[in-house]
Design a protein around this motif. Sequence first.
Motif, PDB file in Angstrom:
ATOM      1  N   TYR A  70       0.844  -1.190   0.000  1.00  0.00           N
ATOM      2  CA  TYR A  70       0.000   0.000   0.000  1.00  0.00           C
ATOM      3  C   TYR A  70       0.878   1.239   0.000  1.00  0.00           C
ATOM      4  O   TYR A  70       1.768   1.397   0.842  1.00  0.00           O
ATOM      5  CB  TYR A  70      -0.916   0.011   1.221  1.00  0.00           C
ATOM      6  CG  TYR A  70      -1.914   1.147   1.192  1.00  0.00           C
ATOM      7  CD1 TYR A  70      -2.891   1.208   0.195  1.00  0.00           C
ATOM      8  CD2 TYR A  70      -1.873   2.169   2.135  1.00  0.00           C
ATOM      9  CE1 TYR A  70      -3.797   2.240   0.154  1.00  0.00           C
ATOM     10  CE2 TYR A  70      -2.785   3.207   2.097  1.00  0.00           C
ATOM     11  CZ  TYR A  70      -3.748   3.246   1.097  1.00  0.00           C
ATOM     12  OH  TYR A  70      -4.652   4.288   1.053  1.00  0.00           O
ATOM     13  N   GLY A  79      -9.030   0.121   1.833  1.00  0.00           N
ATOM     14  CA  GLY A  79      -9.955  -0.831   1.242  1.00  0.00           C
ATOM     15  C   GLY A  79     -10.738  -0.289   0.068  1.00  0.00           C
ATOM     16  O   GLY A  79     -11.210  -1.044  -0.781  1.00  0.00           O
ATOM     17  N   TRP A  85      -2.723   0.917  -4.103  1.00  0.00           N
ATOM     18  CA  TRP A  85      -1.982  -0.322  -3.903  1.00  0.00           C
ATOM     19  C   TRP A  85      -1.079  -0.545  -5.113  1.00  0.00           C
ATOM     20  O   TRP A  85      -1.479  -0.275  -6.250  1.00  0.00           O
ATOM     21  CB  TRP A  85      -2.924  -1.515  -3.766  1.00  0.00           C
ATOM     22  CG  TRP A  85      -3.727  -1.524  -2.499  1.00  0.00           C
ATOM     23  CD1 TRP A  85      -4.936  -0.930  -2.289  1.00  0.00           C
ATOM     24  CD2 TRP A  85      -3.381  -2.168  -1.262  1.00  0.00           C
ATOM     25  NE1 TRP A  85      -5.372  -1.157  -1.003  1.00  0.00           N
ATOM     26  CE2 TRP A  85      -4.431  -1.921  -0.342  1.00  0.00           C
ATOM     27  CE3 TRP A  85      -2.292  -2.940  -0.854  1.00  0.00           C
ATOM     28  CZ2 TRP A  85      -4.409  -2.407   0.952  1.00  0.00           C
ATOM     29  CZ3 TRP A  85      -2.275  -3.435   0.444  1.00  0.00           C
ATOM     30  CH2 TRP A  85      -3.329  -3.164   1.334  1.00  0.00           C
ATOM     31  N   LYS A  99      -6.961  -8.699   0.010  1.00  0.00           N
ATOM     32  CA  LYS A  99      -7.564  -8.166   1.232  1.00  0.00           C
ATOM     33  C   LYS A  99      -8.274  -9.269   2.016  1.00  0.00           C
ATOM     34  O   LYS A  99      -8.251  -9.262   3.258  1.00  0.00           O
ATOM     35  CB  LYS A  99      -8.528  -7.021   0.880  1.00  0.00           C
ATOM     36  CG  LYS A  99      -7.802  -5.776   0.351  1.00  0.00           C
ATOM     37  CD  LYS A  99      -8.754  -4.609   0.161  1.00  0.00           C
ATOM     38  CE  LYS A  99      -9.709  -4.839  -0.988  1.00  0.00           C
ATOM     39  NZ  LYS A  99     -10.539  -3.639  -1.264  1.00  0.00           N
ATOM     40  N   GLU A 100      -8.861 -10.204   1.302  1.00  0.00           N
ATOM     41  CA  GLU A 100      -9.514 -11.315   1.989  1.00  0.00           C
ATOM     42  C   GLU A 100      -8.485 -12.235   2.648  1.00  0.00           C
ATOM     43  O   GLU A 100      -8.781 -12.861   3.676  1.00  0.00           O
ATOM     44  CB  GLU A 100     -10.388 -12.102   1.020  1.00  0.00           C
ATOM     45  CG  GLU A 100     -11.282 -13.139   1.676  1.00  0.00           C
ATOM     46  CD  GLU A 100     -12.209 -12.554   2.743  1.00  0.00           C
ATOM     47  OE1 GLU A 100     -12.506 -13.275   3.724  1.00  0.00           O
ATOM     48  OE2 GLU A 100     -12.634 -11.388   2.612  1.00  0.00           O
ATOM     49  N   ARG A 103      -8.021 -10.682   6.045  1.00  0.00           N
ATOM     50  CA  ARG A 103      -9.164 -10.963   6.919  1.00  0.00           C
ATOM     51  C   ARG A 103      -9.180 -12.428   7.348  1.00  0.00           C
ATOM     52  O   ARG A 103      -9.478 -12.747   8.511  1.00  0.00           O
ATOM     53  CB  ARG A 103     -10.472 -10.623   6.202  1.00  0.00           C
ATOM     54  CG  ARG A 103     -10.656  -9.158   5.854  1.00  0.00           C
ATOM     55  CD  ARG A 103     -11.982  -8.938   5.130  1.00  0.00           C
ATOM     56  NE  ARG A 103     -13.090  -9.175   6.028  1.00  0.00           N
ATOM     57  CZ  ARG A 103     -13.774  -8.193   6.644  1.00  0.00           C
ATOM     58  NH1 ARG A 103     -13.450  -6.929   6.452  1.00  0.00           N
ATOM     59  NH2 ARG A 103     -14.775  -8.482   7.440  1.00  0.00           N
ATOM     60  N   TYR A 137       0.200  -5.159   5.049  1.00  0.00           N
ATOM     61  CA  TYR A 137      -0.916  -6.004   5.468  1.00  0.00           C
ATOM     62  C   TYR A 137      -1.235  -5.783   6.948  1.00  0.00           C
ATOM     63  O   TYR A 137      -2.403  -5.697   7.342  1.00  0.00           O
ATOM     64  CB  TYR A 137      -0.572  -7.480   5.228  1.00  0.00           C
ATOM     65  CG  TYR A 137      -0.725  -7.946   3.800  1.00  0.00           C
ATOM     66  CD1 TYR A 137      -0.515  -7.098   2.711  1.00  0.00           C
ATOM     67  CD2 TYR A 137      -1.059  -9.267   3.515  1.00  0.00           C
ATOM     68  CE1 TYR A 137      -0.643  -7.533   1.411  1.00  0.00           C
ATOM     69  CE2 TYR A 137      -1.197  -9.728   2.215  1.00  0.00           C
ATOM     70  CZ  TYR A 137      -0.988  -8.855   1.165  1.00  0.00           C
ATOM     71  OH  TYR A 137      -1.127  -9.309  -0.126  1.00  0.00           O
ATOM     72  N   TYR A 140      -2.949  -2.407   7.455  1.00  0.00           N
ATOM     73  CA  TYR A 140      -4.318  -2.436   6.944  1.00  0.00           C
ATOM     74  C   TYR A 140      -5.247  -3.102   7.961  1.00  0.00           C
ATOM     75  O   TYR A 140      -6.353  -2.598   8.242  1.00  0.00           O
ATOM     76  CB  TYR A 140      -4.362  -3.191   5.611  1.00  0.00           C
ATOM     77  CG  TYR A 140      -5.743  -3.358   5.040  1.00  0.00           C
ATOM     78  CD1 TYR A 140      -6.466  -2.263   4.578  1.00  0.00           C
ATOM     79  CD2 TYR A 140      -6.328  -4.621   4.960  1.00  0.00           C
ATOM     80  CE1 TYR A 140      -7.739  -2.420   4.040  1.00  0.00           C
ATOM     81  CE2 TYR A 140      -7.594  -4.787   4.428  1.00  0.00           C
ATOM     82  CZ  TYR A 140      -8.299  -3.685   3.973  1.00  0.00           C
ATOM     83  OH  TYR A 140      -9.565  -3.847   3.451  1.00  0.00           O
TER      84      TYR A 140
END
Length: 279
Positions: A70, A79, A85, A99-100, A103, A137, A140
């Motif tokens: 990022y 997001g 990015w 991004k997943e 998470r 990461y 974020y």
Amino acid sequence: RGEMGEEGDAYTREDAGNAVAPIDKRSLEGARGVERSRRVATAVQGETGPLPDRWSNLTHLIMVAGHTIYMGDDFSHAGSRPQEWYLADYQRAQLGAFKEHIRTGVRMTRDDPSSLLLFSGSATRPLAGPRSEGASYWLYAEANRWFREGPVAVAGSEEEEAQEAARVDVAERSQTEEFAHDSFENLLFSVCRFRQLAGRYPESISVVSLPFKERRFRDEHRKAMRFPEEHFHFIGVGDTTPETLQGESKHALEPYRKDPYGCNGTLAAKKRRRNPYKT
């Protein structure tokens, strides 16, 4: 347009140069995020001693392999700002999967109190500046308060206190590995980082990455490290196409079978290209 690299990755012409994106004072947001994490760590230590002692009972390594960096100054909006990015042409459709991955790693860490989450990846792109995939990461996830689940609790209630305690716990058990330049180093260096933090090697490993990389991690990297297959788990998130699988076989599986540690030829050349800051 990008050209296919040794692992089926594409490299833009910009990556081949030595230009570095200018870093202004807004780029210090990442440093502020790290400082916030240190304050959180200090707040939760209490009477239990330094953080390394709190990690000593962890046995499960959850490694999220980094793919992008990022470049913006405000991670709370990362997001919704895909343009900030660093993405090669072929990666633009994969940002949602990346991004997943973050998470998923956080969710797995929340569900397993014996786990240590590591976001892995070095500063691999000249035009992104000296910012690492792993730190991008982590920041974020931190800016999104570690993706708190469930309804928002009433301020001052016991439910809110419990949610905050869960958030702090996940944040404390989430760290970075910022020296890896390819997938084998993602795994190898994360095991070493786990040992550095917990004072022991992991008893089990879970890798979160793109689905087409499962054979690479499970059949090549895991075997090269002689880690027991029954204690190794792979979680694939994202789409896979026949073209992707063909490129994976040609540019990753076949080379790693001949050179498991990536020390020679095209695999070594790729690592050199992904190390513009000589880390």
